[in-house]
Motif scaffolding. Structure first.
Motif, PDB file in Angstrom:
ATOM      1  N   ILE A  21       0.757  -1.151  -0.043  1.00 29.02           N
ATOM      2  CA  ILE A  21       0.162  -0.082  -0.098  1.00 29.02           C
ATOM      3  C   ILE A  21       0.875   1.302   0.070  1.00 29.02           C
ATOM      4  O   ILE A  21       0.857   2.187  -0.796  1.00 29.02           O
ATOM      5  N   SER A  25       1.054   3.926  -3.228  1.00 30.49           N
ATOM      6  CA  SER A  25       0.742   5.290  -3.095  1.00 30.49           C
ATOM      7  C   SER A  25       1.801   6.129  -3.453  1.00 30.49           C
ATOM      8  O   SER A  25       1.632   7.085  -4.106  1.00 30.49           O
ATOM      9  N   THR A  58      -8.839   9.404  -4.875  1.00 28.37           N
ATOM     10  CA  THR A  58      -8.551   8.437  -4.008  1.00 28.37           C
ATOM     11  C   THR A  58      -8.520   7.181  -4.636  1.00 28.37           C
ATOM     12  O   THR A  58      -7.992   6.031  -4.214  1.00 28.37           O
ATOM     13  N   MET A  59      -9.363   6.715  -5.747  1.00 27.61           N
ATOM     14  CA  MET A  59      -9.564   5.369  -6.256  1.00 27.61           C
ATOM     15  C   MET A  59      -8.038   5.211  -7.218  1.00 27.61           C
ATOM     16  O   MET A  59      -7.535   4.255  -7.217  1.00 27.61           O
ATOM     17  N   ASP A  62      -5.398   5.068  -4.453  1.00 27.48           N
ATOM     18  CA  ASP A  62      -5.653   4.081  -3.487  1.00 27.48           C
ATOM     19  C   ASP A  62      -5.279   4.283  -2.102  1.00 27.48           C
ATOM     20  O   ASP A  62      -4.637   3.639  -1.097  1.00 27.48           O
ATOM     21  N   SER A  63      -5.325   5.689  -1.677  1.00 33.58           N
ATOM     22  CA  SER A  63      -4.991   6.128  -0.491  1.00 33.58           C
ATOM     23  C   SER A  63      -6.058   7.416  -0.063  1.00 33.58           C
ATOM     24  O   SER A  63      -5.623   8.584  -0.804  1.00 33.58           O
ATOM     25  N   THR A  96     -12.064   5.863  -0.807  1.00 32.76           N
ATOM     26  CA  THR A  96     -11.438   4.690  -0.201  1.00 32.76           C
ATOM     27  C   THR A  96     -12.402   3.270  -0.189  1.00 32.76           C
ATOM     28  O   THR A  96     -11.427   2.371   0.409  1.00 32.76           O
ATOM     29  N   SER A  99     -11.105  -0.033  -2.175  1.00 32.24           N
ATOM     30  CA  SER A  99     -10.369  -1.045  -1.457  1.00 32.24           C
ATOM     31  C   SER A  99     -11.112  -2.355  -1.233  1.00 32.24           C
ATOM     32  O   SER A  99     -10.664  -3.320  -1.280  1.00 32.24           O
ATOM     33  N   PHE A 140       0.709  -4.561  -6.324  1.00 31.97           N
ATOM     34  CA  PHE A 140      -0.702  -5.204  -6.251  1.00 31.97           C
ATOM     35  C   PHE A 140      -0.673  -6.737  -6.033  1.00 31.97           C
ATOM     36  O   PHE A 140      -1.171  -7.126  -5.229  1.00 31.97           O
ATOM     37  N   SER A 191      -7.393   0.511   5.519  1.00 29.07           N
ATOM     38  CA  SER A 191      -7.619  -0.557   4.384  1.00 29.07           C
ATOM     39  C   SER A 191      -7.184  -1.850   5.020  1.00 29.07           C
ATOM     40  O   SER A 191      -7.703  -2.947   4.786  1.00 29.07           O
TER      41      SER A 191
END
Length: 325
Positions: A21, A25, A58-59, A62-63, A96, A99, A140, A191
């Motif tokens: 993560i 980010s 944010t999508m 991923d944060s 968020t 996730s 990922f 997450s």
């Protein structure tokens, strides 16, 4: 597998998840960072456009913490106004939830495919863009492999009486929310908290009520990143962090007060879905309804926070480090 091996395996999976993560980010921020700033400045003229901008960014990053703290950097620099940041914060809370939907898809067993593809792109590519894609795929893969490792590690704990009794207490909304908030505060990732909750629910170790209670608490725990980022920041930045805190506290209190009907509604909406999907759906609905409630009070909250934290001249901009979500 003895208890020591189980704990070590869970910790290893958690470390892999948090490491991935953090890397994602950072990589996505480097890739999209300049564009992200431009999008924030361009598409935040209205409240709803600011919410949409916060959701999409944010999508992509991923944060939610990264997006909110980028916003704090911009407001510290005087390029954003407090009113604009309120919409971005609300949108980040919606973004968020993606996730949890991904985690609920049970794609951890396919993580080696992403690991191999990402590694091949890294060693064969001479293009910066392809290399960045390889890093994203690789991380990922590490993220999902971490989830897969934790999922396999907790399996033997299903028959452990003390673990079962402790997890059953999370069905009490206040206790479950405390577990979620403290866990997120410690590991600094909502997450990861939601991900572990989904795994435990999938293994039958937590029921739907417990999973939703922990999720509600995790939403409050993630506010610590935002508050830390405002140290030595401008008054506008402080108001942004306080708004985030106010949103999280208010939705948590409402979630606990309306916990039983909330659980029943999620059970009805997700009647034919597995429990991990139901928790992910609850995560989405909880934040979406929270935003829809808060958005109508933005003018009043703006006046209140302006009165509590009046602006003053002479603040110097600061650039806090962006942590993981």
């Amino acid at each position: 597998m003895n208890l020591t091996e189980i704990v070590l395996a869970i910790l290893a999976g958690l470390v892999l998840f948090l490491f991935a993560i953090g890397n994602l980010s950072e990589i996505l921020q480097d890739t999209l960072g300049k564009n992200a700033r431009q999008w924030i400045l361009r598409f935040t003229s209205g409240t709803w456009s600011a919410i949409a901008t916060g959701t999409v960014l944010t999508m992509l990053l991923d944060s939610s913490s990264a997006v909110i703290i980028i916003t704090i950097i911009l407001v510290n620099a005087g390029t954003l106004q407090f009113r604009q940041t309120m919409g971005i914060v609300l949108g980040a809370n919606i973004g968020t939830t993606l996730s949890s939907q991904i985690i609920a898809m049970d794609i951890g067993k396919y993580s080696p495919v992403l690991l191999v593809l990402g590694f091949i792109l890294l060693i064969l590519s001479r293009s910066e863009q392809v290399t960045a894609t390889g890093k994203i795929l690789l991380n990922f893969g590490v993220l999902f492999f971490g989830l897969f490792t934790m999922e396999n590690a907790v399996e033997p704990l299903r028959n452990a009486p003390f673990i079962s009794e402790w997890l059953q207490q999370t069905s009490h909304p206040v206790y479950g929310a405390m577990v979620g908030a403290i866990t997120t505060l410690i590991i600094q990732s909502s997450s990861a908290t939601v991900g572990m909750t989904i795994i435990l629910a999938k293994k039958g170790m937590i029921d739907l009520a417990g999973g939703l209670a922990i999720m509600i608490g995790a939403e409050l725990g993630t506010v610590s990143d935002t508050l830390l980022a405002t140290i030595k920041g401008s008054r506008e930045a402080v108001k942004t962090a306080l708004f985030h805190l106010l949103f999280s506290l208010t939705t948590l209190v409402l979630g606990l007060l309306l916990f039983d009907p909330f659980v029943r509604s999620i059970r009805w909406i997700s009647s034919h879905a597995p429990i991990e999907r139901a928790i992910a759906n609850g995560h989405v609905l909880f934040n979406v309804f929270g935003v829809l409630l808060f958005v109508w009070f933005i003018p009043h909250l703006e006046r209140m926070l302006n009165a509590l934290v009046p602006n003053k001249t002479g603040n110097s901009p600061s650039s806090p480090t962006i942590p993981m979500n």
